[in-house]
Design a protein around this motif. Sequence first.
Motif, PDB file in Angstrom:
ATOM      1  N   CYS A 125       4.261   7.541   0.598  1.00  0.00           N
ATOM      2  CA  CYS A 125       5.157   6.945   1.598  1.00  0.00           C
ATOM      3  C   CYS A 125       4.769   5.488   1.818  1.00  0.00           C
ATOM      4  O   CYS A 125       3.908   5.179   2.654  1.00  0.00           O
ATOM      5  N   PRO A 126       5.365   4.562   1.072  1.00  0.00           N
ATOM      6  CA  PRO A 126       5.000   3.153   1.227  1.00  0.00           C
ATOM      7  C   PRO A 126       5.567   2.565   2.519  1.00  0.00           C
ATOM      8  O   PRO A 126       6.642   2.963   2.975  1.00  0.00           O
ATOM      9  N   LEU A 127       4.839   1.632   3.088  1.00  0.00           N
ATOM     10  CA  LEU A 127       5.291   0.907   4.267  1.00  0.00           C
ATOM     11  C   LEU A 127       5.763  -0.479   3.843  1.00  0.00           C
ATOM     12  O   LEU A 127       5.259  -1.052   2.883  1.00  0.00           O
ATOM     13  N   GLY A 128       6.734  -1.021   4.566  1.00  0.00           N
ATOM     14  CA  GLY A 128       7.300  -2.323   4.223  1.00  0.00           C
ATOM     15  C   GLY A 128       6.348  -3.466   4.530  1.00  0.00           C
ATOM     16  O   GLY A 128       5.301  -3.300   5.178  1.00  0.00           O
ATOM     17  N   ASP A 129       6.748  -4.641   4.078  1.00  0.00           N
ATOM     18  CA  ASP A 129       5.898  -5.823   4.273  1.00  0.00           C
ATOM     19  C   ASP A 129       5.740  -6.191   5.745  1.00  0.00           C
ATOM     20  O   ASP A 129       4.799  -6.906   6.107  1.00  0.00           O
ATOM     21  N   ASP A 130       6.652  -5.727   6.605  1.00  0.00           N
ATOM     22  CA  ASP A 130       6.608  -6.074   8.016  1.00  0.00           C
ATOM     23  C   ASP A 130       5.734  -5.135   8.844  1.00  0.00           C
ATOM     24  O   ASP A 130       5.643  -5.251  10.058  1.00  0.00           O
ATOM     25  N   THR A 131       5.084  -4.183   8.192  1.00  0.00           N
ATOM     26  CA  THR A 131       4.280  -3.211   8.915  1.00  0.00           C
ATOM     27  C   THR A 131       3.041  -3.847   9.545  1.00  0.00           C
ATOM     28  O   THR A 131       2.495  -4.822   9.028  1.00  0.00           O
ATOM     29  N   LYS A 132       2.622  -3.267  10.665  1.00  0.00           N
ATOM     30  CA  LYS A 132       1.384  -3.707  11.302  1.00  0.00           C
ATOM     31  C   LYS A 132       0.208  -2.813  10.894  1.00  0.00           C
ATOM     32  O   LYS A 132      -0.935  -3.103  11.246  1.00  0.00           O
ATOM     33  N   GLU A 133       0.529  -1.746  10.164  1.00  0.00           N
ATOM     34  CA  GLU A 133      -0.526  -0.840   9.700  1.00  0.00           C
ATOM     35  C   GLU A 133      -1.403  -1.551   8.663  1.00  0.00           C
ATOM     36  O   GLU A 133      -0.917  -2.297   7.827  1.00  0.00           O
ATOM     37  N   LYS A 134      -2.695  -1.270   8.725  1.00  0.00           N
ATOM     38  CA  LYS A 134      -3.636  -1.866   7.786  1.00  0.00           C
ATOM     39  C   LYS A 134      -4.335  -0.835   6.914  1.00  0.00           C
ATOM     40  O   LYS A 134      -4.883  -1.176   5.861  1.00  0.00           O
ATOM     41  N   GLU A 135      -4.325   0.415   7.341  1.00  0.00           N
ATOM     42  CA  GLU A 135      -5.058   1.457   6.648  1.00  0.00           C
ATOM     43  C   GLU A 135      -4.129   2.544   6.110  1.00  0.00           C
ATOM     44  O   GLU A 135      -3.011   2.730   6.608  1.00  0.00           O
ATOM     45  N   MET A 136      -4.598   3.259   5.102  1.00  0.00           N
ATOM     46  CA  MET A 136      -3.883   4.421   4.595  1.00  0.00           C
ATOM     47  C   MET A 136      -4.058   5.583   5.568  1.00  0.00           C
ATOM     48  O   MET A 136      -5.071   5.690   6.268  1.00  0.00           O
ATOM     49  N   ARG A 137      -3.046   6.454   5.597  1.00  0.00           N
ATOM     50  CA  ARG A 137      -3.105   7.674   6.409  1.00  0.00           C
ATOM     51  C   ARG A 137      -2.777   8.865   5.509  1.00  0.00           C
ATOM     52  O   ARG A 137      -2.105   8.712   4.485  1.00  0.00           O
ATOM     53  N   ALA A 138      -3.246  10.032   5.897  1.00  0.00           N
ATOM     54  CA  ALA A 138      -3.035  11.218   5.075  1.00  0.00           C
ATOM     55  C   ALA A 138      -2.666  12.422   5.927  1.00  0.00           C
ATOM     56  O   ALA A 138      -3.097  12.548   7.075  1.00  0.00           O
ATOM     57  N   SER A 163       0.442   7.737   3.420  1.00  0.00           N
ATOM     58  CA  SER A 163       1.149   6.551   3.889  1.00  0.00           C
ATOM     59  C   SER A 163       0.263   5.340   3.609  1.00  0.00           C
ATOM     60  O   SER A 163      -0.938   5.370   3.889  1.00  0.00           O
ATOM     61  N   TYR A 164       0.855   4.287   3.045  1.00  0.00           N
ATOM     62  CA  TYR A 164       0.014   3.134   2.703  1.00  0.00           C
ATOM     63  C   TYR A 164       0.774   1.830   2.907  1.00  0.00           C
ATOM     64  O   TYR A 164       1.947   1.699   2.555  1.00  0.00           O
ATOM     65  N   PRO A 165       0.111   0.825   3.474  1.00  0.00           N
ATOM     66  CA  PRO A 165       0.697  -0.509   3.612  1.00  0.00           C
ATOM     67  C   PRO A 165       0.526  -1.293   2.319  1.00  0.00           C
ATOM     68  O   PRO A 165      -0.271  -0.900   1.450  1.00  0.00           O
ATOM     69  N   PRO A 166       1.241  -2.393   2.143  1.00  0.00           N
ATOM     70  CA  PRO A 166       1.107  -3.183   0.907  1.00  0.00           C
ATOM     71  C   PRO A 166      -0.334  -3.600   0.628  1.00  0.00           C
ATOM     72  O   PRO A 166      -0.763  -3.649  -0.524  1.00  0.00           O
ATOM     73  N   SER A 167      -1.106  -3.871   1.679  1.00  0.00           N
ATOM     74  CA  SER A 167      -2.481  -4.324   1.486  1.00  0.00           C
ATOM     75  C   SER A 167      -3.383  -3.251   0.887  1.00  0.00           C
ATOM     76  O   SER A 167      -4.443  -3.557   0.342  1.00  0.00           O
ATOM     77  N   ALA A 168      -2.942  -1.970   0.962  1.00  0.00           N
ATOM     78  CA  ALA A 168      -3.761  -0.875   0.435  1.00  0.00           C
ATOM     79  C   ALA A 168      -3.306  -0.417  -0.944  1.00  0.00           C
ATOM     80  O   ALA A 168      -3.878   0.527  -1.501  1.00  0.00           O
ATOM     81  N   LYS A 169      -2.322  -1.091  -1.496  1.00  0.00           N
ATOM     82  CA  LYS A 169      -1.772  -0.644  -2.777  1.00  0.00           C
ATOM     83  C   LYS A 169      -2.813  -0.657  -3.894  1.00  0.00           C
ATOM     84  O   LYS A 169      -2.794   0.201  -4.788  1.00  0.00           O
TER      85      LYS A 169
END
Length: 321
Positions: A76-89, A113-119
Amino acid sequence: MPTIFDVLPGMEVPVDGITRGFAKLWENTEEMDQKAMQLNLIVHFGFATTEKDALEQFRVAGRLAERYPCRVVILCPLGDDTKEKEMRAKIYGECFTGKSKGDTRCIEIVALSYPPSAKSYLQDQVSICLSTDLPIYFWAHRFTSSQRMGSYRYLLTRSQRVMFDSAIVSADALSYAWPNISAVRDLAYTRTLPLRQNIGQFLSRYAPPLIVEGLQEVTIRHRAQLAGEASCLLGWVKKGLVRSGANVDHGITFTVTPIDCAGCFSLQFIYSDKKKHFEWSADLTKDNAEFTGDLGTGKSTQTVSAHFMVPEAALAEAMFF
């Protein structure tokens, strides 16, 4: 605002605690030995996936796993506008009874779930989630850009099959330079298998020269929402005509026309000899189709069922055939 990850069933666990989470989930259950897996299925949700759609595809994956026990990993990728920084499971487990009392099977689903920074860490995390030494199948659902899929090359190249649905993804999916094109399957095409089987069986009663001689036009009419399936059906018809000896690039007009109707789908061959004709006309809402044809050997009619494969069956067909 909830994300697609938030609405998926399951128990949230630390990303590094997925294995421990499953061990606790199955603790003290009689089904501990019933989780033998046959394969890995990775489901990658694109940015066009809604919460409702994500839930439906989660259920499709679950129904597939009932028939073909597998470890399912949902991305479940998160968009570039997300405030999330970490992956969730999240982890989800379910057991069910098969055809006999002793046939108990269990499925396991991991959602990430992962933000772009965690790709950059995703490949390692996915590898940890998979059942080792089992084949991988990759289902890319509602991606908005084929170029974006290129950043998941390690999944595209390692997977036995790469599946997408041309009816709901970006228009460039069919022309994209997939790393292993022989592994790619289109679910829109697979979904039409029952229709193609019936049409092929009806036309098989005629010798190929009777089908192609004097053929001037091939017309498909369809409900507007079935444009993807209509395009797939047309491609299949063209291949069949080529095998029958027709030159599809010269002398034959191909027309695909959306019309206002509930579940209509039809295929018609028009010939220079007006006595020859072939038509298949279906109403998918009623699971019914009518054939009429006369290719020079007398009039023939037939009534058959007309429906698409259910999603989990289409997915299995695309995976294994």
